[in-house]
Design a protein around this motif. Structure first.
Motif, PDB file in Angstrom:
ATOM      1  N   ARG A   1      15.125   4.223  -1.073  1.00 47.77           N
ATOM      2  CA  ARG A   1      15.497   5.217  -2.098  1.00 47.77           C
ATOM      3  C   ARG A   1      14.492   6.218  -2.153  1.00 47.77           C
ATOM      4  NH1 ARG A   1      19.506   5.243  -5.409  1.00 47.77           N
ATOM      5  NH2 ARG A   1      19.984   2.904  -5.724  1.00 47.77           N
ATOM      6  N   GLN A   2      13.276   5.958  -1.995  1.00 49.69           N
ATOM      7  CA  GLN A   2      12.514   6.578  -2.955  1.00 49.69           C
ATOM      8  C   GLN A   2      11.912   7.599  -1.552  1.00 49.69           C
ATOM      9  OE1 GLN A   2      10.213   3.464  -4.655  1.00 49.69           O
ATOM     10  NE2 GLN A   2       9.494   4.976  -6.130  1.00 49.69           N
ATOM     11  N   GLU A   3      12.014   6.850  -0.602  1.00 47.52           N
ATOM     12  CA  GLU A   3      11.547   8.059   0.709  1.00 47.52           C
ATOM     13  C   GLU A   3      13.335   8.525   1.761  1.00 47.52           C
ATOM     14  OE1 GLU A   3       8.748   9.027   2.860  1.00 47.52           O
ATOM     15  OE2 GLU A   3       8.204   7.605   1.826  1.00 47.52           O
ATOM     16  N   ILE A   4      14.064   8.169   1.229  1.00 51.80           N
ATOM     17  CA  ILE A   4      14.964   9.574   2.145  1.00 51.80           C
ATOM     18  C   ILE A   4      16.688   9.109   1.293  1.00 51.80           C
ATOM     19  CG2 ILE A   4      13.874   7.880   3.651  1.00 51.80           C
ATOM     20  CD1 ILE A   4      16.901   6.276   4.778  1.00 51.80           C
TER      21      ILE A   4
ATOM     22  N   SER B   1      19.070   8.253  11.078  1.00 52.54           N
ATOM     23  CA  SER B   1      18.462   9.168  11.915  1.00 52.54           C
ATOM     24  C   SER B   1      16.870   8.718  12.325  1.00 52.54           C
ATOM     25  CB  SER B   1      18.343  10.211  11.421  1.00 52.54           C
ATOM     26  OG  SER B   1      17.456  10.436   9.966  1.00 52.54           O
ATOM     27  N   LEU B   2      16.761   9.231  13.249  1.00 51.28           N
ATOM     28  CA  LEU B   2      15.395   9.335  13.574  1.00 51.28           C
ATOM     29  C   LEU B   2      14.271   9.848  12.629  1.00 51.28           C
ATOM     30  CD1 LEU B   2      15.745  10.890  17.355  1.00 51.28           C
ATOM     31  CD2 LEU B   2      14.851   8.811  16.797  1.00 51.28           C
ATOM     32  N   ARG B   3      14.554  11.431  11.886  1.00 48.05           N
ATOM     33  CA  ARG B   3      14.105  11.833  10.892  1.00 48.05           C
ATOM     34  C   ARG B   3      13.562  10.803  10.020  1.00 48.05           C
ATOM     35  NH1 ARG B   3      10.167  15.111  11.301  1.00 48.05           N
ATOM     36  NH2 ARG B   3      11.918  16.512  11.630  1.00 48.05           N
ATOM     37  N   GLU B   4      14.927   9.755   9.544  1.00 50.54           N
ATOM     38  CA  GLU B   4      14.705   8.430   8.282  1.00 50.54           C
ATOM     39  C   GLU B   4      13.545   7.452   8.909  1.00 50.54           C
ATOM     40  OE1 GLU B   4      19.214   9.253   6.117  1.00 50.54           O
ATOM     41  OE2 GLU B   4      19.161   8.216   8.238  1.00 50.54           O
ATOM     42  N   ALA B   5      13.362   6.956   9.939  1.00 49.98           N
ATOM     43  CA  ALA B   5      12.604   6.645  10.687  1.00 49.98           C
ATOM     44  C   ALA B   5      11.463   6.697  10.571  1.00 49.98           C
ATOM     45  CB  ALA B   5      13.081   6.061  11.844  1.00 49.98           C
ATOM     46  N   ALA B   6      10.903   7.976  10.576  1.00 53.76           N
ATOM     47  CA  ALA B   6      10.112   8.957  10.828  1.00 53.76           C
ATOM     48  C   ALA B   6       9.151   8.178   8.942  1.00 53.76           C
ATOM     49  CB  ALA B   6      10.058   9.607  11.407  1.00 53.76           C
ATOM     50  N   MET B   7      10.454   9.221   8.274  1.00 54.66           N
ATOM     51  CA  MET B   7       9.441   8.913   7.051  1.00 54.66           C
ATOM     52  C   MET B   7       9.729   7.877   6.473  1.00 54.66           C
ATOM     53  SD  MET B   7      12.137  12.370   5.344  1.00 54.66           S
ATOM     54  CE  MET B   7      11.764  11.631   3.902  1.00 54.66           C
ATOM     55  N   LEU B   8       9.801   6.374   6.811  1.00 55.43           N
ATOM     56  CA  LEU B   8       9.989   4.850   6.373  1.00 55.43           C
ATOM     57  C   LEU B   8       7.989   4.864   6.601  1.00 55.43           C
ATOM     58  CD1 LEU B   8      14.026   4.168   6.705  1.00 55.43           C
ATOM     59  CD2 LEU B   8      12.400   4.072   5.052  1.00 55.43           C
TER      60      LEU B   8
ATOM     61  N   GLY C   1      21.214  -0.367   9.839  1.00 56.16           N
ATOM     62  CA  GLY C   1      22.494   0.685   8.776  1.00 56.16           C
ATOM     63  C   GLY C   1      21.819   1.627   7.526  1.00 56.16           C
ATOM     64  N   HIS C   2      22.409   2.232   7.361  1.00 54.12           N
ATOM     65  CA  HIS C   2      21.992   3.488   6.530  1.00 54.12           C
ATOM     66  C   HIS C   2      22.686   2.427   4.902  1.00 54.12           C
ATOM     67  CE1 HIS C   2      22.278   6.784   3.072  1.00 54.12           C
ATOM     68  NE2 HIS C   2      21.297   7.039   3.799  1.00 54.12           N
ATOM     69  N   PRO C   3      22.009   2.206   4.080  1.00 54.49           N
ATOM     70  CA  PRO C   3      22.371   1.988   2.492  1.00 54.49           C
ATOM     71  C   PRO C   3      24.205   2.461   2.568  1.00 54.49           C
ATOM     72  CG  PRO C   3      20.196   2.989   1.981  1.00 54.49           C
ATOM     73  CD  PRO C   3      20.639   3.284   3.845  1.00 54.49           C
ATOM     74  N   THR C   4      24.571   3.264   2.890  1.00 61.27           N
ATOM     75  CA  THR C   4      25.710   4.207   2.010  1.00 61.27           C
ATOM     76  C   THR C   4      26.256   4.240   3.112  1.00 61.27           C
ATOM     77  OG1 THR C   4      24.436   6.152   0.958  1.00 61.27           O
ATOM     78  CG2 THR C   4      25.173   3.561  -0.531  1.00 61.27           C
TER      79      THR C   4
ATOM     80  N   ILE D   1       0.506  -1.065  -0.072  1.00 60.89           N
ATOM     81  CA  ILE D   1      -0.392  -0.172  -0.261  1.00 60.89           C
ATOM     82  C   ILE D   1       1.125   1.462   0.386  1.00 60.89           C
ATOM     83  CG2 ILE D   1      -1.905  -1.279   1.102  1.00 60.89           C
ATOM     84  CD1 ILE D   1      -0.960   0.251   3.799  1.00 60.89           C
ATOM     85  N   GLY D   2       2.229   1.118  -0.902  1.00 58.00           N
ATOM     86  CA  GLY D   2       3.513   2.433  -0.759  1.00 58.00           C
ATOM     87  C   GLY D   2       3.408   2.792   0.902  1.00 58.00           C
ATOM     88  N   VAL D   3       4.138   1.653   1.765  1.00 57.59           N
ATOM     89  CA  VAL D   3       4.630   2.250   2.492  1.00 57.59           C
ATOM     90  C   VAL D   3       6.076   1.230   2.269  1.00 57.59           C
ATOM     91  CG1 VAL D   3       5.128   1.320   5.603  1.00 57.59           C
ATOM     92  CG2 VAL D   3       2.716   2.333   4.855  1.00 57.59           C
ATOM     93  N   PRO D   4       7.146   2.098   2.881  1.00 57.80           N
ATOM     94  CA  PRO D   4       8.628   1.319   2.256  1.00 57.80           C
ATOM     95  C   PRO D   4       9.191   0.807   3.447  1.00 57.80           C
ATOM     96  CG  PRO D   4       8.914   3.928   2.871  1.00 57.80           C
ATOM     97  CD  PRO D   4       7.218   3.195   3.127  1.00 57.80           C
ATOM     98  N   GLN D   5       8.123  -0.288   3.621  1.00 57.10           N
ATOM     99  CA  GLN D   5       8.503  -1.320   4.314  1.00 57.10           C
ATOM    100  C   GLN D   5       7.703  -2.479   4.570  1.00 57.10           C
ATOM    101  OE1 GLN D   5       7.776  -0.576   9.115  1.00 57.10           O
ATOM    102  NE2 GLN D   5       7.717   1.827   8.398  1.00 57.10           N
ATOM    103  N   SER D   6       9.313  -3.707   5.547  1.00 60.38           N
ATOM    104  CA  SER D   6       8.487  -4.652   5.507  1.00 60.38           C
ATOM    105  C   SER D   6       7.838  -5.073   7.074  1.00 60.38           C
ATOM    106  CB  SER D   6       8.990  -5.779   5.381  1.00 60.38           C
ATOM    107  OG  SER D   6       9.177  -6.163   4.126  1.00 60.38           O
ATOM    108  N   ARG D   7       6.127  -4.598   6.447  1.00 59.95           N
ATOM    109  CA  ARG D   7       5.216  -4.682   8.225  1.00 59.95           C
ATOM    110  C   ARG D   7       3.806  -5.172   7.998  1.00 59.95           C
ATOM    111  NH1 ARG D   7       6.842  -0.343  11.979  1.00 59.95           N
ATOM    112  NH2 ARG D   7       4.913   0.317  13.367  1.00 59.95           N
ATOM    113  N   LYS D   8       3.605  -6.513   8.346  1.00 64.29           N
ATOM    114  CA  LYS D   8       2.215  -6.612   7.976  1.00 64.29           C
ATOM    115  C   LYS D   8       1.534  -6.330   9.706  1.00 64.29           C
ATOM    116  CE  LYS D   8       3.903 -10.916   6.377  1.00 64.29           C
ATOM    117  NZ  LYS D   8       4.153 -12.714   5.784  1.00 64.29           N
TER     118      LYS D   8
END
Length: 369
Positions: free
Chosen positions: A193-196, A294-301, A285-288, A158-165
């Motif tokens: 990539r699309q998100e953060i 970061s906390l912001r990246e977690a929130a955006m994911l 871990g961040h991809p690169t 549904i467009g959430v960029p994480q595996s979450r059931k």
């Protein structure tokens, strides 16, 4: 955001946290009139990002009379919520306190409020494991008189960029037509990539000067060596032997390959947990960049907008507290999909009533002539 053709639905969000479900419902066109949660740290983010008051109460102490002034403000009413899921979560099966072990009762409190208030619509979001327990059957019994639909949704669909059931339940007094999330399913999963990717680079232990939530936890010398030896999507099995933790050399530890892992740019993230700010707590871990997300990246994911406010001006960044608030949140996109489904369901109901009224009127006219 809200659509001018949306039906007039007023909602109360129980166990609202920082407002993930609320924000999604608002984006779908639903008027959330209040959020209820016991955690005082949720007040600022909930109220700063949503035009609704935060009620700091334990849901088990709420009465139907407490909620009626908020719930019945529109043509249709919606009681929504995600009761704390610690008793059933695979992340919390050990070391759980007795208090948390009793959190399942909040599902039944939710059901009792439904039984007393009889809203037009109900939605409950929770961990998938809830369906295996008797408490879920008891909750379904509280929905007598409702059309009910529930399913376990893989959020990547549904467009959430994480595996979450997640378990999503929809119930309505307006019939069953349209109580189905599948029309909202995406063709391709959204990626890390699309998100953060567009967020500015930071180092481990650093905070971005223009966004205090874009802060990464520090790394010990050994963990810095480990992340530098890690590749996206890889595991600690790729490291030189001296970097492998002693616990992972044991047979019992060999089944946890995702800890100390990097995310992949072109795949969804793993489930964002309350410990997602720690490199050693999962594939966080961040991809690169050589750091945990970061906390912001977690929130955006978790599909919170980049502008979502979690901290008051001058309030310090506390990783454990903010990680808990972000990891426990309902992904905003999931809330939006639930809201869109309910809006379309009500629209279908209203259009069906109009067609029925028009047909009855036509029949009456034919009798008159």
């Amino acid at each position: 955001m809200s659509d001018e053709h949306s039906p007039e639905i007023s909602a109360v969000d129980l166990f609202c946290g920082v407002g993930g479900l609320t924000h999604g419902l608002v984006r779908s066109g639903i008027n959330v009139t209040a959020g209820v949660d016991l955690d005082p740290h949720c007040r600022f983010p909930f109220e700063a990002n949503n035009s609704a008051p935060f009620i700091e109460r334990d849901v088990k102490d709420l009465t139907a009379d407490d909620l009626r002034p908020y719930l019945f403000r529109g043509k249709y009413s919606l009681l929504a919520g995600c009761a704390p899921c610690q008793p059933f979560s695979t992340y919390s099966q050990s070391g759980r306190s007795k208090k948390r072990g009793m959190d399942w009762r909040l599902v039944l409190n939710f059901g009792s409020l439904v039984r007393e208030l009889q809203p037009d619509l109900v939605t409950m979001e929770n961990v998938a494991q809830l369906t295996d327990h008797e408490v879920f059957t008891e909750f379904l019994e509280s929905l007598e008189g409702y059309s009910i639909s529930w399913s376990v949704v893989e959020c990547t669909k549904i467009g959430v960029p994480q595996s979450r059931k997640r378990l999503v339940l929809l119930a309505s007094k307006l019939g069953h037509h349209g109580l189905d999330l599948s029309p909202q399913f995406a063709d391709e999963p959204k990626t890390v990539r699309q998100e953060i990717e567009k967020l500015p680079a930071i180092k481990a232990g650093e905070q971005h000067p223009k966004d205090r939530l874009h802060a990464a936890s520090s790394l010990s010398e050994i963990n810095m060596r480990r992340i530098m030896a890690s590749k996206p999507g890889g595991t600690w099995r790729d490291w030189d032997p001296e970097l492998v933790a002693a616990c992972h050399r044991k047979t019992t530890g060999s089944t946890y390959p995702s800890v100390y892992g990097r995310m992949e740019w072109d795949a969804p993230a793993p489930t964002i947990t309350t410990q997602c700010f720690g490199y050693g707590n999962g594939r966080f871990g961040h991809p690169t960049q050589d750091r945990a997300i970061s906390l912001r990246e977690a929130a955006m994911l978790q599909t919170f907008p980049r502008s979502y406010k979690f901290l008051k001006r001058g309030e310090p960044v506390t990783f454990s507290r903010l990680g808990r608030l972000i990891g426990n949140a309902v992904p905003v996109r999931l809330g939006e999909v639930i809201g869109k489904c309910l809006v379309e369901h009500v629209n279908t109901y209203e259009n069906g009533n109009v067609e029925m009224i028009e047909a009855e009127s036509a029949q009456e006219s034919s009798r008159l002539f």
